[in-house]
Scaffold this active site. Structure first.
Site, mmCIF file in Angstrom:
data_model
loop_
_atom_site.group_PDB
_atom_site.id
_atom_site.type_symbol
_atom_site.label_atom_id
_atom_site.label_comp_id
_atom_site.label_asym_id
_atom_site.label_seq_id
_atom_site.Cartn_x
_atom_site.Cartn_y
_atom_site.Cartn_z
ATOM 1 N N ARG A 77 0.853 -1.201 0.000
ATOM 2 C CA ARG A 77 0.000 0.000 0.000
ATOM 3 C C ARG A 77 0.886 1.247 0.000
ATOM 4 O O ARG A 77 0.617 2.214 -0.701
ATOM 5 C CB ARG A 77 -0.933 -0.001 1.224
ATOM 6 C CG ARG A 77 -1.939 -1.149 1.201
ATOM 7 C CD ARG A 77 -3.067 -0.931 2.185
ATOM 8 N NE ARG A 77 -2.694 -1.124 3.580
ATOM 9 C CZ ARG A 77 -2.715 -2.296 4.233
ATOM 10 N NH1 ARG A 77 -3.107 -3.398 3.607
ATOM 11 N NH2 ARG A 77 -2.380 -2.375 5.509
ATOM 12 N N LYS A 95 -12.591 14.731 4.669
ATOM 13 C CA LYS A 95 -13.715 14.205 3.888
ATOM 14 C C LYS A 95 -14.600 13.314 4.746
ATOM 15 O O LYS A 95 -14.099 12.544 5.574
ATOM 16 C CB LYS A 95 -13.196 13.383 2.704
ATOM 17 C CG LYS A 95 -14.322 12.778 1.864
ATOM 18 C CD LYS A 95 -13.818 11.751 0.880
ATOM 19 C CE LYS A 95 -14.262 10.358 1.285
ATOM 20 N NZ LYS A 95 -14.016 9.352 0.246
ATOM 21 N N LYS A 153 -18.875 17.682 -2.530
ATOM 22 C CA LYS A 153 -18.496 16.559 -3.400
ATOM 23 C C LYS A 153 -19.756 15.745 -3.702
ATOM 24 O O LYS A 153 -20.104 14.826 -2.950
ATOM 25 C CB LYS A 153 -17.436 15.700 -2.694
ATOM 26 C CG LYS A 153 -17.025 14.452 -3.465
ATOM 27 C CD LYS A 153 -15.697 13.916 -2.970
ATOM 28 C CE LYS A 153 -15.379 12.574 -3.617
ATOM 29 N NZ LYS A 153 -14.000 12.157 -3.418
HETATM 30 P P1 13P Z 1 -14.864 7.408 -6.581
HETATM 31 O O1 13P Z 1 -14.440 8.538 -7.488
HETATM 32 O O2 13P Z 1 -14.178 6.116 -6.883
HETATM 33 O O3 13P Z 1 -16.353 7.314 -6.455
HETATM 34 O O4 13P Z 1 -14.303 7.777 -5.132
HETATM 35 C C1 13P Z 1 -14.419 9.059 -4.691
HETATM 36 C C2 13P Z 1 -14.556 9.058 -3.231
HETATM 37 O O5 13P Z 1 -13.776 9.673 -2.529
HETATM 38 C C3 13P Z 1 -15.671 8.318 -2.647
HETATM 39 O O6 13P Z 1 -15.822 8.680 -1.311
#
Ligand code: 13P
Length: 342
Positions: free
Chosen positions: A46, A137, A221
């Site tokens: 990783r 996030k 987002k």
């Molecule tokens: P994806 O673009 O693969 O959907 O992932 C974005 C993400 O941070 C999901 O929480």
């Protein structure tokens, strides 16, 4: 709260021509990605994989404004002992951190989940800030299914948690990415996706208001408005762009500096084409860019396949996808550019 500072970071995250690399896969999710390319998932593999990404000078310095990390990664050092966070900042990009603790079943709402992680969050944010995180996030997951899914209870509970998280982040000097994801897995049509996304966003901004979150110091987002994967229906790039812009204009105040989409299971090229078409519509009150996980990394993982001799090839694949999405974030992408590179 130092709103001027938060706003500066939020603006940097969505700066023209740049977008976010979502590299915050949990240990179980990255294992699934590694399984698909025949690589064993260990702390070392990783680390090697993420080091490859963050040392991709071309992609990182030109196109990636910020990187979302997972708890393990923000604490890891590169093979030569340099903290991975330092590689990111030295490339001129901002380190960020996923702070939610994943989903749990929501009582009395069969098939639905709520994202957890508020307990102890303030302390964790303080620690992450010390480790270099400038943004965070939290992802809420809203499914669409027959029989009243999503329920009002599910939308409300998830929007509330996102509001609480966002307020805590700002209080600790960290820009929250607010991610209320309406999944594209169901068999619903594009209209249903529109309606659910609209309700989620309306309630989300109400919760952010009640929790006193400063919209100037956050990034949204969201999902795009697309038909469910199992619906068997396709929508044109233009229809997806039109409906996505329409719902965002109806729900997202202009005070929000930027919108950075998730890719949510779209193919690499679809995610780029849709972002491009959205920006080609133009005249939007926010910067609109990408915060892709799968759509940025799938070709990189395939090219790498766990082999040291493939690192340069994988970095070229990353540079290409990042460049294509950078163009899309300015509405300047063309499908021919993909074929030329192939
Ligand atoms: P994806 O673009 O693969 O959907 O992932 C974005 C993400 O941070 C999901 O929480």
């Amino acid at each position: 709260m130092n709103l001027a500072e938060l706003n500066k970071v939020a603006e940097a995250m969505v700066a023209p021509g740049r977008g976010i690399l979502a590299a915050d896969e949990s240990t179980s999710t990255i294992k699934k990605r590694f399984d698909a390319i025949g690589v064993e998932s260990t702390p070392f593999t990783r680390r090697d994989y993420r080091e490859l990404l963050f040392r991709s000078t071309e992609a990182m310095t030109k196109h990636i404004s910020g990187v979302i990390l997972y708890d393990e990664t923000i604490r890891q050092n590169a093979k030569d002992g340099t903290p991975l966070v330092k590689l990111i900042s030295e490339a001129g990009s901002l380190p960020g951190i996923k702070v939610d603790k994943g989903t749990k079943p929501l009582p009395f709402c069969p098939g639905e989940v709520v994202t957890e992680g508020l307990d102890g969050l303030r302390e964790r944010l303080k620690e992450y800030r010390g480790l270099g995180a400038r943004f965070a996030k939290w992802r809420a997951v809203i499914d669409i299914a027959p029989g009243g899914v999503p329920s009002y209870a599910c939308i409300r509970a998830n929007a509330h948690a996102l509001g609480r998280y966002a307020a805590l982040c700002q209080d600790e000097g960290i820009v929250p990415i607010v991610e209320p994801e309406v999944l594209m897995d169901g068999d619903h049509d594009i209209e249903r996706c529109y309606q659910v996304t609209e309700m989620m966003l309306k309630i989300q901004f109400e919760e952010l208001y009640f929790q006193r979150v400063a919209l100037e110091g956050m990034v949204l987002k969201p999902n795009m408005v697309v038909p469910g994967k199992k619906s068997g229906k396709r929508a044109s790039v233009e229809e997806i762009a039109d409906k996505t812009v329409r719902v965002l204009k109806a729900c997202v105040p202009a005070a929000v500096p930027g919108i950075a989409f998730l890719s949510g299971g779209q193919s690499d090229e679809e995610a780029t084409a849709h972002l491009d078409a959205i920006n080609k519509i133009g005249d939007l009150p926010w910067h609109v860019t990408f915060s892709y996980g799968r759509a940025l990394q799938a070709p990189v993982q395939k090219a790498w396949s766990g082999k040291a001799e493939n690192v340069a090839l994988a970095q070229r694949a990353f540079a290409h996808r990042a460049a294509m999405n950078s163009l899309a974030s300015r509405g300047a992408w063309q499908a021919e550019l993909e074929r030329k590179a192939a």
